[in-house]
Structures are given as C-alpha cells and as structure tokens.
Design a protein around this motif. Sequence first.
Motif, PDB file in Angstrom:
ATOM      1  N   LYS A   1       0.788  -1.235   0.000  1.00 30.95           N
ATOM      2  CA  LYS A   1       0.000   0.000   0.000  1.00 30.95           C
ATOM      3  C   LYS A   1       0.819   1.284   0.000  1.00 30.95           C
ATOM      4  CE  LYS A   1      -3.575  -0.193   2.740  1.00 30.95           C
ATOM      5  NZ  LYS A   1      -4.420  -0.380   3.947  1.00 30.95           N
ATOM      6  N   GLY A   2       2.108   1.179   0.314  1.00 33.86           N
ATOM      7  CA  GLY A   2       2.928   2.377   0.410  1.00 33.86           C
ATOM      8  C   GLY A   2       2.924   2.958   1.807  1.00 33.86           C
TER       9      GLY A   2
ATOM     10  N   CYS B   1      10.397  -7.229  -0.126  1.00 35.86           N
ATOM     11  CA  CYS B   1      11.416  -6.174  -0.047  1.00 35.86           C
ATOM     12  C   CYS B   1      11.608  -5.500  -1.396  1.00 35.86           C
ATOM     13  CB  CYS B   1      12.746  -6.751   0.436  1.00 35.86           C
ATOM     14  SG  CYS B   1      12.819  -7.120   2.203  1.00 35.86           S
ATOM     15  N   ILE B   2      11.660  -6.288  -2.458  1.00 31.93           N
ATOM     16  CA  ILE B   2      11.823  -5.722  -3.794  1.00 31.93           C
ATOM     17  C   ILE B   2      10.607  -4.886  -4.163  1.00 31.93           C
ATOM     18  CG2 ILE B   2      12.067  -6.260  -6.243  1.00 31.93           C
ATOM     19  CD1 ILE B   2      14.567  -6.707  -4.472  1.00 31.93           C
ATOM     20  N   GLN B   3       9.415  -5.378  -3.823  1.00 30.59           N
ATOM     21  CA  GLN B   3       8.191  -4.622  -4.075  1.00 30.59           C
ATOM     22  C   GLN B   3       8.218  -3.298  -3.329  1.00 30.59           C
ATOM     23  OE1 GLN B   3       4.628  -6.806  -3.111  1.00 30.59           O
ATOM     24  NE2 GLN B   3       3.259  -5.133  -3.690  1.00 30.59           N
ATOM     25  N   LEU B   4       8.710  -3.327  -2.087  1.00 27.26           N
ATOM     26  CA  LEU B   4       8.811  -2.104  -1.292  1.00 27.26           C
ATOM     27  C   LEU B   4       9.779  -1.115  -1.926  1.00 27.26           C
ATOM     28  CD1 LEU B   4       8.184  -0.555   1.366  1.00 27.26           C
ATOM     29  CD2 LEU B   4      10.167  -1.708   2.363  1.00 27.26           C
ATOM     30  N   HIS B   5      10.929  -1.603  -2.374  1.00 26.34           N
ATOM     31  CA  HIS B   5      11.924  -0.723  -2.986  1.00 26.34           C
ATOM     32  C   HIS B   5      11.409  -0.122  -4.300  1.00 26.34           C
ATOM     33  CE1 HIS B   5      14.545  -2.522  -0.019  1.00 26.34           C
ATOM     34  NE2 HIS B   5      15.526  -1.719  -0.387  1.00 26.34           N
ATOM     35  N   MET B   6      10.692  -0.917  -5.077  1.00 20.52           N
ATOM     36  CA  MET B   6      10.121  -0.399  -6.323  1.00 20.52           C
ATOM     37  C   MET B   6       9.065   0.658  -6.024  1.00 20.52           C
ATOM     38  SD  MET B   6      11.743  -1.909  -8.730  1.00 20.52           S
ATOM     39  CE  MET B   6      10.740  -1.604 -10.175  1.00 20.52           C
ATOM     40  N   ARG B   7       8.249   0.416  -4.986  1.00 19.85           N
ATOM     41  CA  ARG B   7       7.238   1.403  -4.617  1.00 19.85           C
ATOM     42  C   ARG B   7       7.896   2.691  -4.134  1.00 19.85           C
ATOM     43  NH1 ARG B   7       1.961   1.681  -3.637  1.00 19.85           N
ATOM     44  NH2 ARG B   7       1.615  -0.553  -3.974  1.00 19.85           N
TER      45      ARG B   7
ATOM     46  N   MET C   1      10.643   3.917  -5.147  1.00 19.24           N
ATOM     47  CA  MET C   1      11.128   4.649  -6.324  1.00 19.24           C
ATOM     48  C   MET C   1      10.000   5.416  -6.993  1.00 19.24           C
ATOM     49  SD  MET C   1      13.720   1.800  -7.942  1.00 19.24           S
ATOM     50  CE  MET C   1      14.177   2.823  -9.343  1.00 19.24           C
ATOM     51  N   LEU C   2       8.785   4.844  -6.968  1.00 15.71           N
ATOM     52  CA  LEU C   2       7.633   5.487  -7.598  1.00 15.71           C
ATOM     53  C   LEU C   2       6.996   6.537  -6.692  1.00 15.71           C
ATOM     54  CD1 LEU C   2       5.948   2.322  -9.175  1.00 15.71           C
ATOM     55  CD2 LEU C   2       7.259   4.089 -10.373  1.00 15.71           C
ATOM     56  N   GLU C   3       7.037   6.275  -5.381  1.00 16.75           N
ATOM     57  CA  GLU C   3       6.447   7.195  -4.398  1.00 16.75           C
ATOM     58  C   GLU C   3       7.511   7.523  -3.351  1.00 16.75           C
ATOM     59  OE1 GLU C   3       3.146   5.046  -2.822  1.00 16.75           O
ATOM     60  OE2 GLU C   3       2.236   4.694  -4.787  1.00 16.75           O
ATOM     61  N   PRO C   4       8.545   8.267  -3.750  1.00 17.06           N
ATOM     62  CA  PRO C   4       9.717   8.447  -2.871  1.00 17.06           C
ATOM     63  C   PRO C   4       9.432   9.216  -1.586  1.00 17.06           C
ATOM     64  CG  PRO C   4       9.854   9.912  -4.769  1.00 17.06           C
ATOM     65  CD  PRO C   4       8.703   8.980  -5.019  1.00 17.06           C
ATOM     66  N   THR C   5      10.059   8.739  -0.516  1.00 16.72           N
ATOM     67  CA  THR C   5      10.109   9.464   0.748  1.00 16.72           C
ATOM     68  C   THR C   5      11.581   9.813   0.956  1.00 16.72           C
ATOM     69  OG1 THR C   5      10.530   7.501   2.106  1.00 16.72           O
ATOM     70  CG2 THR C   5       8.231   8.011   1.620  1.00 16.72           C
ATOM     71  N   SER C   6      11.949  10.295   2.107  1.00 16.21           N
ATOM     72  CA  SER C   6      13.353  10.591   2.383  1.00 16.21           C
ATOM     73  C   SER C   6      14.190   9.317   2.414  1.00 16.21           C
ATOM     74  CB  SER C   6      13.485  11.327   3.720  1.00 16.21           C
ATOM     75  OG  SER C   6      12.995  10.512   4.786  1.00 16.21           O
ATOM     76  N   ARG C   7      13.520   8.164   2.547  1.00 17.49           N
ATOM     77  CA  ARG C   7      14.222   6.885   2.631  1.00 17.49           C
ATOM     78  C   ARG C   7      14.986   6.578   1.354  1.00 17.49           C
ATOM     79  NH1 ARG C   7      16.603   4.847   6.186  1.00 17.49           N
ATOM     80  NH2 ARG C   7      14.990   5.951   7.373  1.00 17.49           N
ATOM     81  N   TRP C   8      14.465   7.002   0.198  1.00 23.24           N
ATOM     82  CA  TRP C   8      15.118   6.712  -1.073  1.00 23.24           C
ATOM     83  C   TRP C   8      16.501   7.348  -1.143  1.00 23.24           C
ATOM     84  CZ3 TRP C   8      16.227   3.849  -4.839  1.00 23.24           C
ATOM     85  CH2 TRP C   8      16.767   4.327  -6.022  1.00 23.24           C
ATOM     86  N   ALA C   9      16.617   8.617  -0.758  1.00 24.63           N
ATOM     87  CA  ALA C   9      17.910   9.304  -0.800  1.00 24.63           C
ATOM     88  C   ALA C   9      18.899   8.660   0.169  1.00 24.63           C
ATOM     89  CB  ALA C   9      17.727  10.781  -0.477  1.00 24.63           C
TER      90      ALA C   9
END
Length: 215
Positions: A12-13, A94-100, A102-110
Amino acid sequence: MLHTALRLFAQKGFAKTSTREIAREAEVNISAISYYFGDKDGLYAATFCEPMGGDANDLVAACNVPGQSLEETLRICMTSMIDPLKQGEIVRQCIQLHMREMLEPTSRWAEELERDIKGPHRAIAELLCRHLKVDRADDDIHRLTFAITGLSMQLYVSQDFIEAIRPSLLRTPRAIDTWADRLTGYALALVEAEAARRRAAIAQGTGTTERKPRK
C-alpha cells in the motif's frame, strides 16, 4: 511486527499504511511500535534494512582486501548480493517495497541511495580500476560496474519470470549458490572483454578508450 509492516508497506505504500493497521494485523499493542521503532518513520526505515540482512559496508570492505584476487572478490560480492534470495517471500516483498519507494519516494530513497548503492558502486569501480590499471574511473569503468552489479539485480527483478519458466533455478539455497558461482564467471568475462577492448584501443593508437560516434 516487522514482517507485517513490510508486507503492508510493500502493498500500500508508506502514506496509505497506518500504524494502527500494522498493529492489528501483527496482533500486537500499538505501543509496541513506539517501543521498538520510535514511530512510523522508524518502522518504515527498519523494513528497508533488517529483513534482508547484510551490510553494504561489508561489501565495500571485501573490495579492499590486500592480496585478494579479482575472482575471489567478485565471488564474495556476488554471494553477498544474491544470498538474500534464500529468504523467499520476504525478499519478494522487499523488492516490491523498494520499487514502490522509487515510484512514491520518501526521504528513505535518498538515504538508501547514499548508504547501500553509491558506496558499493564506488568500491567495485575502484577495484576494477586497480585490476585494469586505470588511474581513475572513466565512463567505461562505470558502465562495467553497472553491468556487473546488474547481473545480480536482474535475479531480483526477474524473480517471477524465472519461477514461471525455470523454477528450479531459485528453488533451493544450493541453486542460489550455483547462481553466485556462475555470475562470478560472467563478471570475469565482462572484465576481460573490457580489458581486451582497451588493449585494442591502445594498439590502434586512438589515445582513448571511448568510441567516437559515427557521422
């Protein structure tokens, strides 16, 4: 609780998943989230690093062991990068979470980019520079680095396709160990191809390893 949060965040994000829902589905008191993780952000951060295990710093250290051959180093890297596949469904989430992310970035991506991607990439590029006797990483060293790390990443991205076409390739820990061995060989072949290309460029007297665009 962590695995429940991972599943819900992946499905769900971050924004659409509440701590109350996580606590209910994990069958724990909602106060357990603040006790163990501080808050929702802390729990979300934990889903990125804890379920799959491993530490990017270990991979960086492996690339800088004095006297270790290129083959030994690449084998350690490949094993480290694909060993989490042995955890099955958790890795898929985990892969699904990482792909999500990338599409709906939070500060976690950086933060993930800086901690888990840039460091290992830099370490492998420097390893290749030493092996190929290149003073500093040029575009082709970076291309080669991405190609080598991509060998392992394609297993994660293509996991569903592999299981649909040839499920035995990921079915057991031994099968995944075989992947690590094969990928090491493929990576060495890529390095040798780049070494040969550079030797040819020098022999031709072009003075550069970059191909000139066609007119």
